[in-house]
Enzyme design. Structure first.
Site, short mmCIF file in Angstrom:
data_model
loop_
_atom_site.label_atom_id
_atom_site.label_comp_id
_atom_site.label_asym_id
_atom_site.label_seq_id
_atom_site.Cartn_x
_atom_site.Cartn_y
_atom_site.Cartn_z
N HIS A 44 -22.47 -10.38 2.23
CA HIS A 44 -23.25 -11.46 2.87
C HIS A 44 -22.46 -12.76 2.78
CE1 HIS A 44 -26.62 -13.67 4.33
NE2 HIS A 44 -27.43 -13.66 3.29
N HIS B 28 -21.13 -6.98 11.72
CA HIS B 28 -22.39 -7.71 11.50
C HIS B 28 -23.54 -6.76 11.80
CE1 HIS B 28 -25.50 -10.78 11.72
NE2 HIS B 28 -24.65 -11.57 11.09
N ASP C 270 -17.80 -15.67 8.91
CA ASP C 270 -17.01 -15.87 7.69
C ASP C 270 -15.51 -15.71 7.90
OD1 ASP C 270 -19.73 -14.26 6.29
OD2 ASP C 270 -19.16 -16.31 5.83
C1 SDX Z 1 -23.05 -12.70 6.89
O1 SDX Z 1 -27.38 -10.93 8.37
C2 SDX Z 1 -26.86 -12.08 8.65
O2 SDX Z 1 -27.23 -12.76 9.58
C3 SDX Z 1 -25.71 -12.48 7.73
C4 SDX Z 1 -24.94 -13.73 8.15
C5 SDX Z 1 -25.79 -14.95 8.03
O3 SDX Z 1 -25.46 -15.96 8.71
O4 SDX Z 1 -26.74 -14.96 7.22
O5 SDX Z 1 -24.47 -13.61 9.47
C6 SDX Z 1 -23.76 -13.97 7.23
O6 SDX Z 1 -23.39 -12.09 5.91
C7 SDX Z 1 -21.99 -12.17 7.83
C8 SDX Z 1 -21.39 -10.79 7.37
C9 SDX Z 1 -20.35 -11.05 6.28
N1 SDX Z 1 -19.94 -9.79 5.65
C10 SDX Z 1 -18.67 -9.30 5.87
O7 SDX Z 1 -17.86 -9.82 6.64
C11 SDX Z 1 -18.36 -8.08 5.02
C12 SDX Z 1 -17.68 -7.02 5.92
N2 SDX Z 1 -18.72 -6.51 6.84
C13 SDX Z 1 -19.39 -5.28 6.48
O8 SDX Z 1 -19.67 -5.18 5.11
C14 SDX Z 1 -20.55 -4.95 7.44
O9 SDX Z 1 -20.08 -5.14 8.69
C15 SDX Z 1 -21.87 -5.68 7.30
C16 SDX Z 1 -22.43 -5.60 5.92
C17 SDX Z 1 -21.73 -7.12 7.67
C18 SDX Z 1 -22.86 -5.03 8.27
O10 SDX Z 1 -23.04 -3.73 7.81
P1 SDX Z 1 -24.11 -2.74 8.53
O11 SDX Z 1 -24.85 -3.42 9.60
O12 SDX Z 1 -24.91 -2.07 7.46
O13 SDX Z 1 -23.18 -1.72 9.28
P2 SDX Z 1 -22.56 -0.48 8.60
O14 SDX Z 1 -22.04 -0.80 7.24
O15 SDX Z 1 -23.52 0.66 8.74
O16 SDX Z 1 -21.27 -0.23 9.52
C19 SDX Z 1 -21.34 0.54 10.68
C20 SDX Z 1 -20.00 1.24 10.75
C21 SDX Z 1 -19.69 2.07 9.49
O17 SDX Z 1 -18.80 3.11 9.89
P3 SDX Z 1 -19.42 4.57 10.29
O18 SDX Z 1 -20.29 4.98 9.13
O19 SDX Z 1 -20.20 4.34 11.55
O20 SDX Z 1 -18.22 5.44 10.49
O21 SDX Z 1 -18.95 0.26 10.84
C22 SDX Z 1 -18.13 0.35 9.67
C23 SDX Z 1 -18.92 1.10 8.61
O22 SDX Z 1 -18.06 1.77 7.71
N3 SDX Z 1 -17.88 -1.02 9.25
C24 SDX Z 1 -16.69 -1.48 8.85
C25 SDX Z 1 -16.87 -2.84 8.61
N4 SDX Z 1 -18.15 -3.18 8.84
C26 SDX Z 1 -18.77 -2.05 9.24
N5 SDX Z 1 -15.49 -0.85 8.68
C27 SDX Z 1 -14.47 -1.63 8.27
N6 SDX Z 1 -14.57 -2.97 8.01
C28 SDX Z 1 -15.75 -3.60 8.18
N7 SDX Z 1 -15.84 -4.94 7.93
#
Ligand code: SDX
Length: 428
Positions: free
Chosen positions: A265, A306, A364
């Site tokens: 997050h 996201h 971010d």
């Molecule tokens: C913020 O919610 C908000 O609004 C948050 C925010 C705010 O203003 O409050 O916008 C601020 O928190 C932005 C996000 C910051 N976090 C990151 O940058 C961390 C990296 N991102 C990931 O951890 C992830 O993308 C999330 C946590 C942000 C979202 O995760 P989800 O929605 O639960 O999606 P998921 O993990 O199920 O991913 C879907 C697929 C998966 O692969 P498969 O199982 O389909 O094969 O995408 C892949 C994930 O493994 N994936 C990534 C990835 N993010 C998702 N693979 C590599 N790198 C990534 N960053």
């Protein structure tokens, strides 16, 4: 708002009729509040398909990359408004006119100082404590200083608590930084704007008061706007849940700060810079892209992806423009981390794995590069996020408390042991 109905057909049971509610824009919702009468719950870990509340504050269309605050696009607010105007908008529902803005700015200015006694709280922390650990502590401690405004059912108490939190977060954030540096804490100044004041408290010392660059102050203000609110994200949902128990606003915001700290997050901005340091050079990008795609490797591309945006994050676009302005103002050419970030962005956007999963840079991804260029240490990045997000948290808290609400109390799917008897120790 209920003009349609959904019918749940359950094998061997009577069908269940559920109202469908329609908002002003965005997905309809199936109102499942009466579902428990059928002896069932919905099941939705991570709340992927759950609307937890009704709100009028922020609307996100993840497919179109749209972010509206009270109907105004984030791009227009970033260009034509400023952070305190955006605070007024989030809190009250309308942008202020000149008179309302002057009054609001003056009120905030008159609440920027913290009780002198609060300084003693810092001495309990190691100088190298993570700034977010200190923020959780000192913001929660504010409730010990404001016994005059903790009646959450009193609209005036809610209003003054909101103002105090918005006004004091920059002061507390700067105090956290100064404490880590072993420098004297700086008092806020009423002759400076909100962002200028923050940079003054961060980087000036009693020995030398340098003028604040208007370009950097504008960039800081824009970063605050871009982080102000974002619908029902994890930390905002935490604040709403804490608030639903009747906890005081300072404790609720401290809970939001704790939730924001996680690298998935708000902690992602700090994690992006650590990731760029780890990648080190453009020649290593392919190796790390492969790690990000490897299911057996916990590495994720921080700053990418996201839960809601399955298109670009509109805040990332504005952030990248701001990044270019700040580096130009500071005369930083060919910043190696920016070069690396831009190359990573380009490669990832063209990689099928990321395209298929709609993984784009989020808010971010570029923010850390700007903050570092301004001179803010990586460990303070999420504190800046918390500072800016306080208005969003407190606006949702205020919105929830301003109309009838119930304490948040989800249920579960239980898969543990059924009832069994305790055996005596000798027989176990
Ligand atoms: C913020 O919610 C908000 O609004 C948050 C925010 C705010 O203003 O409050 O916008 C601020 O928190 C932005 C996000 C910051 N976090 C990151 O940058 C961390 C990296 N991102 C990931 O951890 C992830 O993308 C999330 C946590 C942000 C979202 O995760 P989800 O929605 O639960 O999606 P998921 O993990 O199920 O991913 C879907 C697929 C998966 O692969 P498969 O199982 O389909 O094969 O995408 C892949 C994930 O493994 N994936 C990534 C990835 N993010 C998702 N693979 C590599 N790198 C990534 N960053």
């Amino acid at each position: 708002m209920a003009d349609k109905k959904a019918q749940l057909i359950i094998e061997g049971a009577a069908p269940v009729e559920l109202p469908i509610l329609t908002g002003t824009v965005g997905p309809e919702v199936i109102d499942v509040r009466t579902l428990t009468a059928s002896g069932r719950f919905t099941f939705d870990p991570g709340f992927m398909s759950t609307a937890s509340c009704e709100s009028k504050i922020t609307y996100i269309d993840g497919d179109k990359g749209i972010l509206l605050h009270r109907g105004y696009p984030i791009e227009q607010l970033a260009e034509k408004s400023d952070y305190l105007e955006t605070c007024y908008l989030l809190l009250n529902g309308e942008l202020p006119n000149a008179e309302q803005k002057a009054q609001f700015v003056s009120t905030v200015k008159n609440h920027t100082m913290v009780h002198e006694q609060l300084k003693t709280f810092f001495n309990g922390f190691r100088r190298d404590a993570h700034p977010m650990a200190i923020m959780c502590g000192v913001v929660g401690a504010l409730s010990a200083f404001y016994h005059d405004s903790l009646d959450i059912k009193n609209p005036q108490h809610r209003e003054i608590s909101a103002i105090r939190l918005i006004a004091k977060m920059p002061t507390l954030a700067a105090m956290v930084y100064k404490y880590s540096m072993g420098q004297p804490m700086m008092y806020p100044r009423n002759d400076l704007s909100y962002a200028e004041n923050f940079l003054h408290m961060m980087f000036n010392t009693p020995c030398e008061i340098k003028p604040i660059s208007p370009v950097l102050a504008r960039a800081m203000d824009r970063i605050f706007i871009l982080h102000a609110d974002h619908e029902q994200n994890a930390s905002t949902s935490t604040v709403r849940l804490a608030g639903s128990s009747g906890a005081n606003p300072f404790a609720c915001i401290a809970a939001g700060i704790a939730a924001l700290w996680g690298p998935a997050h708000g902690g992602a901005n700090e994690a992006v810079l650590s990731m760029l340091d780890e990648i080190g050079d453009v020649s290593n990008i392919d190796k790390y892209i492969a790690k990000a795609k490897d299911k057996d490797d916990p590495f994720k591309l921080m700053g990418f992806g996201h839960r809601v945006y399955k298109n670009f994050d509109p805040r990332a676009t504005v952030m990248k423009q701001t990044c270019d302005e700040v580096l130009a103002e500071l005369g930083i050419k060919n910043d190696p981390q920016l070069e690396l970030a831009m190359r990573l962005d380009e490669i990832a956007r063209n990689d099928p794995y990321f395209k298929e999963r709609n993984l784009y840079p989020n808010v971010d991804f570029y923010s850390g590069i700007i903050l570092k260029a301004i001179g803010i240490p990586t460990s303070m990045f999420t504190v800046i996020f918390a500072l800016a997000r306080t208005v969003g948290w407190i606006s949702h808290w205020k919105e929830m408390l301003s109309s009838p609400y119930k304490i948040g109390r989800p249920r579960q799917l239980y898969t543990g042991e059924t009832q069994r008897d305790v055996k005596d120790l000798e027989t176990r």
